[in-house]
Design a protein around this motif. Structure first.
Motif, short mmCIF file in Angstrom:
data_model
loop_
_atom_site.label_atom_id
_atom_site.label_comp_id
_atom_site.label_asym_id
_atom_site.label_seq_id
_atom_site.Cartn_x
_atom_site.Cartn_y
_atom_site.Cartn_z
N TRP A 74 25.05 51.16 113.05
CA TRP A 74 25.82 49.91 113.44
C TRP A 74 26.26 49.93 114.57
CZ3 TRP A 74 23.82 49.38 109.21
CH2 TRP A 74 24.27 49.81 107.91
N HIS A 76 28.63 47.91 117.16
CA HIS A 76 29.40 46.88 117.39
C HIS A 76 29.96 46.60 118.78
CE1 HIS A 76 32.08 50.50 118.48
NE2 HIS A 76 32.56 49.70 119.32
N PHE A 107 25.39 37.15 112.44
CA PHE A 107 25.20 38.22 111.72
C PHE A 107 23.73 38.36 111.28
CE2 PHE A 107 24.52 39.33 106.96
CZ PHE A 107 25.43 40.31 106.88
N HIS A 110 22.11 40.45 114.04
CA HIS A 110 22.45 41.93 114.02
C HIS A 110 21.79 42.41 112.98
CE1 HIS A 110 24.69 42.49 117.67
NE2 HIS A 110 25.20 41.13 117.54
N PHE A 159 30.54 44.78 110.67
CA PHE A 159 30.20 43.51 111.31
C PHE A 159 31.32 42.58 111.32
CE2 PHE A 159 29.11 39.09 111.20
CZ PHE A 159 28.59 38.85 112.22
#
Length: 266
Positions: A74, A76, A107, A110, A159
């Motif tokens: 992930w 960010h 979203f 990603h 997210f």
């Protein structure tokens, strides 16, 4: 806009990442070194000790692999930098003219980044570390299946947390400080560095109910079989509740941010 269009955004993001191979290599080696370093620390901590509070060195090696490599997929920072650039340049206003929902677009994009990072970083790093130190299998088939569900939930919550901080940049006009804030709080409360079972009891009692714990700690704890089946179901339900609350918060912030764009433009 239909779901296939958002899927196209995800595919485009994946293809874009393929074009930046040097960035992929740097991410791979960065994650590899990070996992090796954390395993070395836990090996030093466990020197001459079979287990600590029922947690073995083999548990912590697997925890380090999952929490660092698998959850480290992930990114960010990438999301918040995209928002920062879009806000500062005014490009975000263009999305108001398109038949799409901007947070859903991000979203989808990603999700494409997630797919790329999984193939280019997570799988190779996990394979190398697993061959070098060994990685425990899931506690059971049920725990393995539950881990996959928690893994998907962790991405959604991460997210939404990043999106919440990123949308606040509409008022602060920069996402840089918010990026550092989220990085710090995730390092402390997500369990990515130190599992919650090693926290002081008072701090653990608070941290276990914060949404950050669903990003790294709970998925890994489920994989290792540290949660009972009934407890796993309850934790999953609470995590889904956090995702719903955060999604509602993102929707509210975006609706306010859109009006702010119009006011600034006028």
């Amino acid at each position: 806009m239909s779901a296939p269009m958002y899927a196209a955004f995800a595919a485009n993001a994946f293809q874009t990442r393929l074009a930046y191979r040097n960035q992929a290599w740097s991410s791979f080696f960065g994650q590899l070194i990070q996992v090796f370093a954390r395993i070395a620390i836990w090996m030093a901590v466990y020197a001459g000790v079979a287990s600590v509070d029922g947690i073995t060195l083999a548990d912590m090696i697997t925890y380090a692999i999952l929490a660092t490599a698998v959850m480290g997929v992930w990114d960010h920072a990438l999301l918040m930098r995209d928002l920062d650039v879009a806000i500062k340049t005014g490009d975000v206003a263009v999305f108001l003219l398109k038949p799409l929902h901007y947070p859903l677009y991000l979203f989808a994009a990603h999700c494409g980044n997630l797919a790329f990072n999984t193939l280019a970083v997570v799988l190779p790093v996990t394979l190398i570390i697993g061959v070098t130190y060994g990685i425990q299998p899931p506690a059971s088939a049920m725990h393995g299946a539950s881990f996959l569900g928690f893994w998907a939930l962790s991405f959604a919550i991460y997210f939404l947390l990043a999106m919440t901080c990123g949308l606040l940049a509409f008022w602060l006009m920069t996402a840089h400080s918010l990026e550092w804030f989220l990085t710090g709080i995730m390092a402390l409360f997500s369990g990515s560095i130190l599992p919650l079972w090693f926290f002081p009891p008072a701090l653990a009692a608070v941290a276990q109910y914060l949404p950050f714990a669903w990003v790294a700690y709970y998925p890994t704890a489920v994989y290792l079989g540290k949660l009972e089946p009934a407890e796993t179901g309850l934790i999953l339900a609470i995590g889904l509740g956090w995702a719903a609350v955060l999604a509602a918060g993102v929707g509210l912030l975006w609706s306010r941010a859109r009006h702010r764009i119009v006011v600034q433009g006028g």
